[in-house]
Design a protein around this motif. Structure first.
Motif, short mmCIF file in Angstrom:
data_model
loop_
_atom_site.label_atom_id
_atom_site.label_comp_id
_atom_site.label_asym_id
_atom_site.label_seq_id
_atom_site.Cartn_x
_atom_site.Cartn_y
_atom_site.Cartn_z
N LEU A 159 36.57 -20.17 6.87
CA LEU A 159 36.08 -20.46 5.52
C LEU A 159 36.24 -21.93 5.11
O LEU A 159 36.84 -22.25 4.08
N PRO A 160 35.70 -22.87 5.89
CA PRO A 160 35.75 -24.28 5.46
C PRO A 160 34.93 -24.48 4.18
O PRO A 160 33.90 -23.83 3.98
N TRP A 186 25.24 -29.89 5.12
CA TRP A 186 23.89 -29.42 4.82
C TRP A 186 23.20 -28.78 6.04
O TRP A 186 22.21 -28.05 5.89
N LYS A 187 23.74 -29.00 7.24
CA LYS A 187 23.17 -28.39 8.43
C LYS A 187 23.77 -27.04 8.78
O LYS A 187 23.31 -26.37 9.70
N TYR A 192 25.84 -18.95 4.58
CA TYR A 192 27.27 -19.23 4.45
C TYR A 192 27.52 -20.18 3.28
O TYR A 192 28.39 -19.94 2.44
N ARG A 193 26.73 -21.26 3.22
CA ARG A 193 26.92 -22.24 2.14
C ARG A 193 26.70 -21.59 0.77
O ARG A 193 27.45 -21.85 -0.18
N GLU A 197 29.60 -21.14 -2.14
CA GLU A 197 29.30 -21.90 -3.35
C GLU A 197 29.03 -20.99 -4.55
O GLU A 197 28.56 -21.44 -5.59
N GLY A 198 29.32 -19.67 -4.40
CA GLY A 198 29.29 -18.80 -5.58
C GLY A 198 28.40 -17.59 -5.51
O GLY A 198 28.25 -16.89 -6.52
N ASP A 199 27.78 -17.29 -4.38
CA ASP A 199 26.94 -16.10 -4.27
C ASP A 199 27.80 -14.86 -4.52
O ASP A 199 28.85 -14.68 -3.89
N PRO A 200 27.38 -13.96 -5.44
CA PRO A 200 28.20 -12.78 -5.74
C PRO A 200 28.36 -11.83 -4.56
O PRO A 200 29.27 -10.98 -4.57
N ALA A 201 27.51 -11.97 -3.55
CA ALA A 201 27.61 -11.07 -2.39
C ALA A 201 28.58 -11.60 -1.33
O ALA A 201 28.69 -11.02 -0.25
N MET A 202 29.33 -12.67 -1.65
CA MET A 202 30.12 -13.33 -0.63
C MET A 202 31.09 -12.40 0.09
O MET A 202 31.16 -12.39 1.32
N GLU A 203 31.86 -11.60 -0.64
CA GLU A 203 32.87 -10.76 0.00
C GLU A 203 32.22 -9.74 0.93
O GLU A 203 32.72 -9.47 2.02
#
Length: 473
Positions: A159-160, A186-187, A192-193, A197-203
């Protein structure tokens, strides 16, 4: 070959994106050919069923399980395939398909002879939880190469994140992976980015990839000679000896008679295309195609068109036209008069193109590509050098492998929003069909031989395929 158990049965579950479905269905075809008595059930949603038509006609023991596509507020009701969605909807599609857990569990519990193995795409990691609940094996299928998958796994394990969210050029290093690759932020994978950066589906998405690592086995569409160090890394990460490189799964054949139906609508009949290619000299054509997902902006279209015109090369340009989610006036427009000016030396195809057939023709010398893994393998097997223009996903990693490690490609452009310098791109195109391309051409021919050797009897991929079949039983 090991003897089949009386009720050997597996469930194959592809992710509904062309670049994911086609190689997994190619694997299914291969399994159906090698182990003719193996019962295979393929899970699809209704609008993806046409992808299976030719597969089902070739293999009577391959069955289908059609489950309704779950609703999602970000996905229009008529859309069930990623090619029809904007790229930012990828996490929504992954998350939505997780709603098939309960219907699939009910199907297993009611089936008189349910599968003992699930083979599912890397974006369907939740099927590992289902397999654990059922007490059966789950095998991950990766349509990406081993190097790209290694980086993706590393991202989700470690999780960098950016110290300064505004600095998209900050470099992320992958010191645990062979050759210690490094990439600016950006590459990296856009999904993942978006998640960090806040996507609610992250977990949910992170759990998908961690579940992949916990799965019983992994199948990669690659071969040992091409990506050995990265396959070894994946074996170490998963902590077992259940990593099989069985590629390249695509073989050189006429798309119209191949195992999996790839046809779609296009503006140039295949027989006309082949007649045109037959009229060309050996090694004088450049094929331009950016896959099933990328739609160029009008400025990018103008840059490519200008470069093709200025370079003087003979070419085939396959164009994906705008779909829902694109502002039609801003995407996919060919400059006025371009086709008339290049009519004697170029073909423009709108829609589907028979890529394998084109690449395998003697006239094609180079391929301007987005570096999608399927396209990479098809070019390697055809012995065609590549000009790279990665847009996102795993494509920047594939570029690294092609240009820096294998030496079979040259950089042409980078980035989903970049407008190419037409003069520079024209130079690269012209050199790709000249003697200046000789070094890359010789190298790609060596890799072509290695790829074909890998899938022959006794080759590394053939052995891994046999081992995979034994374990499936």
């Amino acid at each position: 070959m090991a003897k089949l158990s009386r009720n050997a049965h597996i469930l194959v579950f592809p992710f509904p994106a062309q670049g994911h479905m086609i190689p997994l269905l190619d694997l299914t075809h291969r399994l159906g050919t090698i182990a003719a008595d193996l019962t295979i059930t393929v899970l699809v949603t209704p609008k993806n069923l046409p992808f299976l038509t030719q597969l089902l006609s070739s293999h009577p023991r391959i069955q289908t399980l059609v489950l309704p596509f779950p609703p999602h507020p970000s996905i229009p009701p008529h859309v069930e395939n990623f090619k029809d969605l904007p790229q930012h909807c990828l996490t929504s599609l992954i998350h939505t398909l997780g709603q098939l857990y309960d219907p699939l569990l009910s199907w297993f519990e009611s089936h008189p002879s349910p599968p003992s193995v699930i083979v599912s795409d890397m974006f369907l990691g939740w099927t590992q939880r289902l397999a654990f609940c059922l007490g059966i094996k789950r095998i991950v299928f990766s349509p990406s190469g081993a190097m790209a998958l290694s980086i993706l796994y590393s991202l989700w394990m470690d999780l960098p994140k950016l110290d300064d969210p505004r600095d998209q050029t900050a470099v992320i290093s992958f010191d645990k992976i062979p050759n210690c690759p490094k990439y600016p932020w950006w590459k990296l994978s856009s999904s993942y980015r978006a998640c960090v950066e806040g996507d609610p589906a992250m977990e949910f998405i992170r759990d998908v990839f961690l579940a992949n690592i916990e799965s019983w086995g992994l199948v990669v569409n690659s071969f040992g000679e091409l990506e050995g160090p990265y396959l070894d890394y994946l074996d170490k990460v998963m902590g077992n000896d259940h990593v099989w490189a069985v590629g390249p799964l695509i073989l050189l054949h006429d798309d119209l008679s191949g195992p999996i139906q790839r046809c779609g609508c296009n503006s140039v009949p295949v027989d006309h295309l082949l007649t045109w290619l037959d009229s060309c000299e050996e090694g004088e054509v450049v094929y331009v195609c950016f896959g099933s997902q990328v739609v160029l902006t009008n400025d990018q279209m103008a840059g490519v068109a200008s470069a093709l015109e200025e370079s003087g090369v003979r070419f085939i340009w396959s164009i994906k036209e705008p779909t829902e989610g694109h502002v039609e006036e801003q995407y996919g427009r060919i400059p006025n008069g371009f086709e008339d000016r290049v009519a004697n030396r170029g073909l423009v195809i709108r829609g589907w193109s028979p890529q394998v057939t084109i690449l395998s023709h003697r006239a094609v010398a180079a391929f301007l590509t987005h570096c999608g893994w399927n396209s990479v393998l098809e070019a390697v097997v055809a012995g065609v050098t590549m000009l790279t223009w990665p847009f996102g996903a795993d494509q920047f990693v594939d570029q690294t492998l092609l240009v820096d490690e294998l030496g079979v490609a040259k950089k042409a452009c980078e980035g989903a929003q970049t407008v190419p310098n037409s003069d520079e791109l024209a130079r690269v195109l012209a050199e790709s069909v000249s003697k200046r391309n000789q070094v890359e051409r010789e190298r790609v021919m060596q890799w072509r031989k290695a790829a074909l050797d890998a899938i022959k009897e006794g080759g590394s991929s053939a052995k891994d395929m046999e081992e995979l079949v034994k374990h499936l039983l």
